[in-house]
Each structure stands twice: as C-alpha cells, then as structure tokens.
Design a protein around this motif. Structure first.
Motif, PDB file in Angstrom:
ATOM      1  N   THR A  64     -12.072   8.618 -18.161  1.00 24.00           N
ATOM      2  CA  THR A  64     -12.169   7.332 -18.855  1.00 24.00           C
ATOM      3  C   THR A  64     -12.717   6.235 -17.932  1.00 24.00           C
ATOM      4  O   THR A  64     -12.710   5.068 -18.291  1.00 24.00           O
ATOM      5  CB  THR A  64     -10.783   6.879 -19.360  1.00 24.00           C
ATOM      6  N   ASN A  65     -13.172   6.653 -16.737  1.00 20.45           N
ATOM      7  CA  ASN A  65     -13.680   5.681 -15.747  1.00 20.45           C
ATOM      8  C   ASN A  65     -12.649   4.611 -15.446  1.00 20.45           C
ATOM      9  O   ASN A  65     -12.987   3.445 -15.240  1.00 20.45           O
ATOM     10  CB  ASN A  65     -14.927   4.983 -16.270  1.00 20.45           C
ATOM     11  N   ALA A  66     -11.385   4.989 -15.460  1.00 20.15           N
ATOM     12  CA  ALA A  66     -10.335   3.982 -15.290  1.00 20.15           C
ATOM     13  C   ALA A  66      -9.868   3.919 -13.830  1.00 20.15           C
ATOM     14  O   ALA A  66      -9.970   4.895 -13.088  1.00 20.15           O
ATOM     15  CB  ALA A  66      -9.146   4.339 -16.184  1.00 20.15           C
ATOM     16  N   THR A  67      -9.355   2.753 -13.465  1.00 22.25           N
ATOM     17  CA  THR A  67      -8.720   2.620 -12.151  1.00 22.25           C
ATOM     18  C   THR A  67      -7.375   3.339 -12.241  1.00 22.25           C
ATOM     19  O   THR A  67      -6.680   3.219 -13.244  1.00 22.25           O
ATOM     20  CB  THR A  67      -8.456   1.132 -11.847  1.00 22.25           C
ATOM     21  N   PHE A  68      -7.048   4.066 -11.206  1.00 20.87           N
ATOM     22  CA  PHE A  68      -5.830   4.871 -11.236  1.00 20.87           C
ATOM     23  C   PHE A  68      -4.850   4.270 -10.228  1.00 20.87           C
ATOM     24  O   PHE A  68      -5.161   4.138  -9.050  1.00 20.87           O
ATOM     25  CB  PHE A  68      -6.211   6.303 -10.847  1.00 20.87           C
ATOM     26  N   ILE A  69      -3.694   3.860 -10.735  1.00 25.10           N
ATOM     27  CA  ILE A  69      -2.704   3.258  -9.835  1.00 25.10           C
ATOM     28  C   ILE A  69      -1.454   4.136  -9.870  1.00 25.10           C
ATOM     29  O   ILE A  69      -0.881   4.356 -10.936  1.00 25.10           O
ATOM     30  CB  ILE A  69      -2.342   1.821 -10.263  1.00 25.10           C
ATOM     31  N   VAL A  96       0.833  -1.188   0.000  1.00 25.56           N
ATOM     32  CA  VAL A  96       0.000   0.000   0.000  1.00 25.56           C
ATOM     33  C   VAL A  96       0.873   1.244   0.000  1.00 25.56           C
ATOM     34  O   VAL A  96       0.577   2.238  -0.631  1.00 25.56           O
ATOM     35  CB  VAL A  96      -0.966  -0.022   1.206  1.00 25.56           C
ATOM     36  N   GLN A  97       1.993   1.192   0.664  1.00 24.53           N
ATOM     37  CA  GLN A  97       2.884   2.344   0.647  1.00 24.53           C
ATOM     38  C   GLN A  97       3.546   2.486  -0.723  1.00 24.53           C
ATOM     39  O   GLN A  97       3.804   3.573  -1.173  1.00 24.53           O
ATOM     40  CB  GLN A  97       3.977   2.169   1.680  1.00 24.53           C
ATOM     41  N   ALA A  98       3.808   1.362  -1.350  1.00 25.11           N
ATOM     42  CA  ALA A  98       4.532   1.406  -2.614  1.00 25.11           C
ATOM     43  C   ALA A  98       3.648   1.931  -3.740  1.00 25.11           C
ATOM     44  O   ALA A  98       4.138   2.574  -4.643  1.00 25.11           O
ATOM     45  CB  ALA A  98       5.058   0.022  -2.977  1.00 25.11           C
ATOM     46  N   PHE A  99       2.369   1.622  -3.716  1.00 24.05           N
ATOM     47  CA  PHE A  99       1.484   2.190  -4.739  1.00 24.05           C
ATOM     48  C   PHE A  99       0.110   2.470  -4.162  1.00 24.05           C
ATOM     49  O   PHE A  99      -0.321   1.868  -3.200  1.00 24.05           O
ATOM     50  CB  PHE A  99       1.409   1.308  -5.984  1.00 24.05           C
ATOM     51  N   GLU A 100      -0.526   3.458  -4.830  1.00 26.31           N
ATOM     52  CA  GLU A 100      -1.830   3.904  -4.345  1.00 26.31           C
ATOM     53  C   GLU A 100      -2.851   3.561  -5.424  1.00 26.31           C
ATOM     54  O   GLU A 100      -2.595   3.774  -6.603  1.00 26.31           O
ATOM     55  CB  GLU A 100      -1.704   5.420  -4.145  1.00 26.31           C
ATOM     56  N   VAL A 101      -3.978   3.003  -5.021  1.00 28.85           N
ATOM     57  CA  VAL A 101      -5.007   2.656  -6.000  1.00 28.85           C
ATOM     58  C   VAL A 101      -6.239   3.513  -5.747  1.00 28.85           C
ATOM     59  O   VAL A 101      -6.741   3.562  -4.627  1.00 28.85           O
ATOM     60  CB  VAL A 101      -5.412   1.162  -5.884  1.00 28.85           C
ATOM     61  N   ILE A 102      -6.695   4.216  -6.776  1.00 29.64           N
ATOM     62  CA  ILE A 102      -7.923   5.005  -6.632  1.00 29.64           C
ATOM     63  C   ILE A 102      -8.879   4.499  -7.705  1.00 29.64           C
ATOM     64  O   ILE A 102      -8.551   4.516  -8.891  1.00 29.64           O
ATOM     65  CB  ILE A 102      -7.655   6.514  -6.828  1.00 29.64           C
TER      66      ILE A 102
END
Ligand SMILES: Nc1ncnc2c1ncn2[C@@H]1O[C@H](COP(=O)(O)OP(=O)(O)OP(=O)(O)O)[C@@H](O)[C@H]1O
Length: 407
Positions: free
Chosen positions: A201-206, A129-135
């Motif tokens: 684009t309604n995309a998941t953002f990582i 979770v620290q290495a990447f953030e998912v929105i």
C-alpha cells in the motif's frame, strides 16, 4: 725525555690532543643532537595533550545542545522536528550533516537556539527510536510469505482495499475495520504480514513493541502512543503495528500498583487514539498477540480491533512454501527434497524453517562446499529441533522423522 721534548717541539703531541679534543666535541654534538630531537618529540607530545585538554575545556564551556526527534525532512535545508522540551519546530540542517541519515524518528541535537540540527545522535541514546521503529516502505512483499493465502486475502480486504479505494466503502455505506488483530504462535509471520501490507500500500510502517512500553519506557507509554499516532497521521498512509499487544491490553482484575496504573494509562491512550479517528482515514492499526485469551474485551469492541485473524502454525503445504522461499537463492544439491523436509518438520514455525535453511547452508560453508545437500538439511533439522524443542527427533535408519511440538 729528550724524545718527548723533541715530539713537543715538532708539534706532534699537540696535534694528537687536538684530534682527541675534536673527536670529543663531535661526540658531544651528536649527543646533544639526539637529546634535542628527543626534547622536540616530548614538546610535540605535550602540545598534543594541551590541544586535547583545550578542546575538552571548550566542550565543557560550550552551551548545551537540545535533543529533538525528526518528524519529517522537508527539503535539503530544513526539517520538521519535535524538540525534547515540547514544541514542534522547523529547523535548518547544518551543511556538514549527512542528510541520507535523517529519517523520521532519527534523534538529533539542535544548537542552543534550537534553530539548527548540528549533530545526529547515536540510536541507543534516543528513547523514541528504541520505543518505535519507522520504515518508510518495508521491502517485504506477499511473495516473501509462504502459505497464509487466506489470511493475506482477509488482510487485503480489511486494510489494503480501504486504503487504496476508500470510495468503495462510502458507496456501499459500510465502515472498514480500524484495527486488525493477528493472533497465533510466535514466528509464524504476523510481523511479516504487516510489513507486506505496508509495502503493497506504499504506506509508512511504524512498529511499536508493547512489551517494551510496559517494561523499558515506564511513565512514557501514553506519551509515546500519542506521538506514534501523530507521526502516523503526518506520514499517512501509514500502518501502525503494535507487537505483543497483550503486554498493555491484558485483562486486569485490579490496577492497584503504580506500574499497573501506568500500563492502564497507556492502553487508555491507545483506545482514545483509535476512537478519535475515522475508519476511512489513511491510518490503519495491526496488533499482534500470542495470547488472545487474556486480552481485555475493551480492545475488541466495534470500532477498535474488530477484525481478528488467526495466523496458525504452517501445515505441510505451508511449510513447503516457506522452505521454497528461504532456499530461493540457495544452490541446492539434486538430492534435496523440500517436500520431504516439509513432511518431517511438523510443528515447526516459519522462523524455525528459516533457521533450518540457514543452518544447512552454514554447514555446507563450514565444509567448504557451495552446494547444500539433503544431509546438511538433516543435520540442521536435528540441530534446530534440539535447540528449540524437547526430545522429539527419532532417527530411523537414514530418514529423520521429526515430531516437533510447539512449546
Ligand atoms: N509464513 C512465512 N513465510 C516466510 N517466512 C516466514 C513465515 N513465517 C515466519 N517466517 C520467517 O520467520 C521470521 C519471523 O517471523 P515473524 O516476525 O513474522 O513472526 P511473528 O509471528 O511476528 O512472531 P512474534 O510473535 O514472535 O513477533 C520472519 O522474518 C521470516 O523470516
């Protein structure tokens, strides 16, 4: 003597000593009652302590839990997780778990059999979770970006169009770029743009911060890159943002030290992932850097980051647009002149302009006013300039001419 005998005969003395005796007894009973209630309190305290130590012993004796990262919540009862020991599993979710907190990337504990999520682990304990953030869907839209119209247009063509209408590219027989590189000074909206594209684009953002891969997650970079691409494919359409890509993709003369070798491995993994997917897949990569000049040309080859867009410092009109956005919900006094503020803040980044707006509002608040005046802005400009820049403010009578320089 005779009188004492007479009193004794009459029983009076005996009565008096009886009364004293009873009083003493009563006092003693009261003392004992107090002692008893104190002892009861002490016993209750020891009981409490005993329960605490019992629970601690139970915890120590309990079998170990397994750490895992949520990949996807399938329904109310099941989730797909990647366990820290390796395999990807479909597991049950314990009824008492707050499901609204389970998101892709959430760190959880599985029971010993690895079949059920029994606990949500705090964020700080989870390296992923620290290495990447998912929105899931960032709430930033193009309306939240001041200026940069041309850059937005270019990004839409490079990312939004192929995600929304891949068939157009097939008909025309051309391949859209896999990756877009945004470069320019910090705080000018690179991250904001990437989030807005994901929103539209309604995309998941990582979001992956490359400098953290290089510094905090030593030895894990390549694995984390692999996991991020795996997650992006599962959650497609997705946009992966690699912030500060220069931290892993700077040109290197030699890769002698083990740290350098590790960074090189992370970059190699990133390039392999990019080479491995089709440009018309639903995964797009945006990377940002402040240092285009030091990048390894390998990452700019066709099929990798083959679209490069500059995100420069905003010009006067851009600054005005950014100020308008950050004062949108602010009650402004009539004397506030955003055009003037834009003119006197040459060299300011979008982040600086936001800080100026916030600082001006805070000054009004400190003075118990709910309306922000031009004087508040003048104060804020000086303060932000003083904090971030070398001596560039010249105060000319009531006007501030601020000459800001990007460091
Ligand atoms: N063009 C802009 N319009 C509106 N706000 C902006 C703009 N540029 C920057 N900002 C404000 O500044 C903040 C920081 O911007 P952002 O994180 O996008 O900068 P960046 O270019 O990605 O910087 P870095 O290189 O440091 O990551 C944003 O959250 C936003 O509030």
């Amino acid at each position: 003597m005779a009188s004492r005998m007479a009193l004794e005969d009459s029983g009076f003395i005996k009565d008096v000593s009886n009364i004293n005796y009873e009083k003493n007894l009563e006092n003693r009973v009261r003392e004992l009652e107090i002692e008893l209630s104190m002892l009861k309190e002490i016993i209750a305290k020891y009981r409490e302590e005993l329960e605490y130590y019992k629970s601690q012993v139970e915890k120590l004796m309990a079998p170990p839990l397994i750490e895992a990262t949520v990949i996807e919540v399938l329904d109310d009862e099941r989730a797909l997780v990647k366990s820290s020991s390796g395999p990807t599993l479909i597991v049950r979710i314990l009824e008492t778990i707050d499901k609204s907190k389970l998101k892709p990337g959430t760190s959880v504990a599985l029971n010993q059999r690895g079949s059920t999520i029994v606990e949500i682990l705090p964020r700080s304990e989870d390296p992923y979770v620290q290495a990447f953030e998912v929105i899931e869907k960032p709430n930033i839209s193009y309306d939240d970006i001041g200026g940069l119209e041309q850059q937005i247009q270019e990004l839409r063509e490079a990312i939004e169009l192929p995600l929304k209408n891949p068939h157009i590219f097939k008909i025309l027989g051309i391949e859209p770029p896999k990756g877009v590189l945004l470069y320019g000074p910090p705080g000018c909206g690179k991250t904001l743009l990437a989030k807005a594209i994901a929103h539209e684009t309604n995309a998941t953002f990582i979001r992956l911060v490359a400098s953290e891969l290089a510094q905090k997650f030593i030895g894990e970079g390549a694995r984390i890159v692999r996991e991020v691409f795996e997650l992006a494919r599962k959650k497609a359409p997705s946009i992966i943002l690699i912030d500060e890509i220069d931290a892993i993709a700077a040109r290197r003369i030699d890769v002698g030290t083990s740290g350098e070798r590790e960074i090189h491995r992370t970059l190699t993994q990133l390039l392999a992932e990019m080479d491995g997917f089709n440009p018309l897949d639903n995964v797009k990569i945006i990377a940002t850097t402040n240092r285009l000049d030091i990048l390894d040309p390998a990452i700019l080859r066709p099929g990798r980051f083959d679209k490069i867009i500059e995100i420069p410092l905003p010009n006067t009109r851009g600054r005005y647009e950014i100020l308008k956005i950050h004062t949108r919900k602010m009650p402004l006094a009539e004397d506030v002149d955003l055009v003037k503020i834009a003119q006197i803040t040459e060299g300011a980044t979008g982040a600086d302009l936001k800080a100026i707006c916030v600082e001006a509002a805070l000054k009004a608040l400190r003075e118990n006013r709910f309306i922000v005046s031009m004087e508040d802005f003048n104060y804020a400009i000086k303060k932000v300039i003083k904090n971030r820049y070398r001596p560039y403010a010249q105060i000319l009578s009531n006007n501030i001419t601020a000459v800001m320089m990007y460091q």
